[in-house]
Design an enzyme around this catalytic site. Structure first.
Site, mmCIF file in Angstrom:
data_model
loop_
_atom_site.group_PDB
_atom_site.id
_atom_site.type_symbol
_atom_site.label_atom_id
_atom_site.label_comp_id
_atom_site.label_asym_id
_atom_site.label_seq_id
_atom_site.Cartn_x
_atom_site.Cartn_y
_atom_site.Cartn_z
ATOM 1 C CD GLU A 112 -1.363 -2.302 2.329
ATOM 2 O OE1 GLU A 112 -1.961 -2.643 3.109
ATOM 3 O OE2 GLU A 112 -0.037 -2.592 2.259
ATOM 4 C CB CYS A 139 -0.736 -3.255 8.753
ATOM 5 S SG CYS A 139 0.297 -2.078 8.151
#
Length: 156
Positions: A60, A88
């Protein structure tokens, strides 16, 4: 674009292809793509933590960095992030900071997932709201992760 289920599957397919690149490199197979409001992929990334020796080299983060560089702005307003695994906490922070508008993810992460599995960080009272849709191509994304860890355990 975001109401078009075919487009959503296509973009998640691009994220899966990124995850496969990570798999081939011995990295945990997570892939991500950033899509502009016009429906153009402007950033791609796959996990490179081991290769770069960088704990922040998540798919990401790399995709967001590439998208920001490509458009010449850190603000990714109206953009969508497609990622094969639930982000996360670090990546959720980056999603908020980059002003990503939409998050689509595949498999849940029961150990580190910060969207709904461990903590629901994106629903907190931030100055930016992200619309979230999980479970996109979930089985396909989960299978890739399971195959990776089976292979890894087989070597040990």
């Amino acid at each position: 674009m975001l109401n078009d289920s075919e487009a959503i599957i296509t973009f998640m397919g691009e994220a899966v292809e990124e995850a496969k690149k990570a798999f081939k490199k011995g990295e945990v197979p997570v892939g991500a793509v950033v899509v502009s409001p016009e429906g153009i992929t402007i950033g791609k990334g796959h996990n490179l933590k081991e290769y770069l020796k960088d704990p922040c080299a998540h798919a990401e983060i790399l995709a967001i960095r590439e998208a920001a560089k490509r458009i010449g702005d850190w603000r990714l307003n109206g953009c969508a992030l497609f990622v094969t695994l639930e982000p996360c906490l670090m990546c959720c922070g980056a999603i908020i900071q980059a002003r990503v508008s939409y998050l689509f993810y595949g498999a849940r992460d029961p150990k580190f997932g910060a969207v709904e599995s461990v903590i629901n960080s994106l629903s907190m009272n931030w100055n930016h709201k992200v619309q979230v849709c999980g479970g996109i191509e979930e089985e396909r994304c989960r299978r890739l992760l399971q195959d990776f860890f089976k292979r890894l355990r087989g070597r040990q």
